[in-house]
Enzyme design. Structure first.
Site, PDB file in Angstrom:
ATOM      1  N   SER A 102      41.224 126.851  75.748  1.00 62.38           N
ATOM      2  CA  SER A 102      40.893 125.843  76.748  1.00 62.38           C
ATOM      3  C   SER A 102      40.536 124.495  76.116  1.00 62.38           C
ATOM      4  O   SER A 102      41.348 123.891  75.451  1.00 62.38           O
ATOM      5  CB  SER A 102      39.751 126.376  77.623  1.00 62.38           C
ATOM      6  OG  SER A 102      39.529 125.561  78.724  1.00 62.38           O
ATOM      7  N   ASP A 243      44.340 123.805  78.229  1.00 65.07           N
ATOM      8  CA  ASP A 243      45.246 124.751  78.904  1.00 65.07           C
ATOM      9  C   ASP A 243      45.551 124.337  80.334  1.00 65.07           C
ATOM     10  O   ASP A 243      46.154 125.105  81.090  1.00 65.07           O
ATOM     11  CB  ASP A 243      44.703 126.175  78.851  1.00 65.07           C
ATOM     12  CG  ASP A 243      43.437 126.379  79.669  1.00 65.07           C
ATOM     13  OD1 ASP A 243      42.707 125.393  79.908  1.00 65.07           O
ATOM     14  OD2 ASP A 243      43.161 127.527  80.068  1.00 65.07           O
TER      15      ASP A 243
END
Length: 445
Positions: A102, A243
């Protein structure tokens, strides 16, 4: 039950260490694959990743693990996390995997798993996979080993899916949009989707080299986006994370607009058009009290959950809400997606700005947030929140804030830290109360 490998959002850590080695990734593939071998059909797993250098290593290891237990593998290359959730559903796969950490720096990586319905795995599924990781997973005979292939049109499928969520009566013609893709998973699909909808697109954070993901770009570092919006005279700026499952927006003046304001904007628009289910929003305990008051003034409610988009989604599904998210920019729209989707949320925000025919600074500033302060207190051991002295200080602070603010105190789930947050109408009072609680925790630790 305590977890050994899975955290709040899959398995994550520094690469080539602990749970993020190639050997462990292969074990995860074998364990997850074995767990989802259900029925007599040919089983399939979809694997996507962001742009981290270590993604190649972990992808290869996961492919080895899945094929060893008899699963076919479809690899998409770099794609947003929500794209993998979508493809898992549409390709009738038994499992979806996203290799990403992420918003973390490139040296970290993670493995996120989705079930055949496109939702993140249940606690029971994660516990079963953990048990298999540490056990012996049976391998299939050589004739039953799975096959692996890459698909070339995955990005196009996701762009088509994302564009279909944008109102059919609107276009982005005449709107100049800066999109910051964090040198991450959305670096191709996000600019293309905006361009195809008619926007004039200025793209930054779209030159990944394996090590520059989230490096001074993206939703956690919006300064470059703000500067670019102002310098280019753009109407709005959009920043995704590594992401692409969350976003932060910058208005035409370069001011950052967080997830609370964006959720309020989407909820108001959907409520006007009779689309908002549940009569309000689901957000976490960290969302500003100003959001709650703003919604209440419109006759809308706010359901609060523990921190984490997983908890938000669970509450949305249980209570029938279709919009929810976090102040950090994870926004879930259940009508479209099974997880947070930065691009789809951005398209909904752009639709509201386009419909209003007014500057983003006017449309997206829905309420004045209350002064909010968060401090972290590190402790060596024990349970300082259970000390009588700490409880007394917290009780006194809660009493003082009654009707004028609120207090959120929670231990971190990943490190020995107590997070102390307060908000209220009086900034000086908020700071004083936070400091008093932090002092009490330190004294008790």
């Amino acid at each position: 039950m305590a977890r050994k490998y899975f955290g709040t959002d899959g398995i994550r850590g520094a690469t080539n260490q602990g749970a993020m080695t190639a050997a462990m990734a292969m074990k995860v593939g074998m364990a997850a694959g074995s767990h989802f071998l259900r029925g007599h059909h040919k089983h399939r797993v979809v694997i996507g990743k962001d742009t981290r250098l270590s993604g190649y290593m972990l992808e290869s290891a996961l492919v080895a693990g899945f094929t060893a237990v008899g699963m076919d593998v479809v690899m998409t290359g770099p794609l947003p996390t929500p794209a993998i959730a979508m493809l898992t559903q549409t390709m009738r796969a038994d499992l979806g995997v996203m290799i990403s950490a992420s918003h973390n720096p490139f040296a970290d990586n993670g493995i996120k798993l989705f079930g055949p319905d496109g939702y993140k795995l249940s606690d029971a599924d994660e516990e079963a996979i953990e048990a298999l990781i540490d056990g012996d997973v049976p391998l299939v005979p050589s004739a039953q080993i799975g096959r692996a292939r890459r698909i070339d049109d995955a990005a196009g499928r996701y762009i088509h899916f994302a564009k279909a969520t944008f109102p059919s009566d609107l276009r982005l013609d005449g709107m100049k949009v800066v999109i910051d893709c964090a040198n991450g998973a959305g670096y191709k699909v996000a600019p293309d989707a905006l361009w195809e909808l008619g926007a004039e697109v200025i793209a930054i954070g779209v030159t990944p080299n394996g090590t520059n993901i989230n490096d001074r770009v993206g939703s956690t570092a919006p300064e470059t986006l703000s500067e670019t919006v102002v310098a280019s005279g753009a109407d709005i700026g959009i920043a995704l994370d590594g992401d692409a499952d969350r976003l932060i927006v910058v208005d035409e003046k370069g001011r950052v607009i967080d997830g609370d304001q964006l959720m309020a904007t989407i909820a108001a628009g959907w409520a006007r058009r009779g689309r908002l289910a549940g009569g309000g929003l689901v957000a976490t305990v960290m969302s500003n009290l100003g959001l709650e008051r703003h919604l209440a003034a419109q006759g809308l409610g706010l359901i609060r959950t523990k921190v984490g988009d997983r908890h938000v989604l669970e509450a949305m599904r249980a209570r029938g809400y279709n919009v929810g998210g976090e102040q950090s920019g994870h926004i879930i729209m259940a009508d479209y997606a099974t997880t947070g989707d930065g691009l789809i949320a951005a398209l909904q925000v752009l639709a509201e700005v386009k419909r209003a025919g007014a500057p983003a600074s006017e449309v997206l500033h829905r309420f004045d947030p209350l002064p909010q302060l968060l401090k972290n207190v590190r402790f060596a051991g024990g349970r300082p929140l259970e000390a009588d002295s700490v409880r007394a200080v917290i009780a006194a602070a809660e009493a003082e804030l009654t009707g004028r603010g609120r207090l959120v105190i929670r231990p971190s789930g990943t490190e020995p830290v107590i997070r102390v947050m307060a908000e209220g109408d009086d900034a000086a009072q908020v700071e004083r109360l936070v400091d008093s609680i932090c002092d009490a925790v330190r004294a008790a630790a």
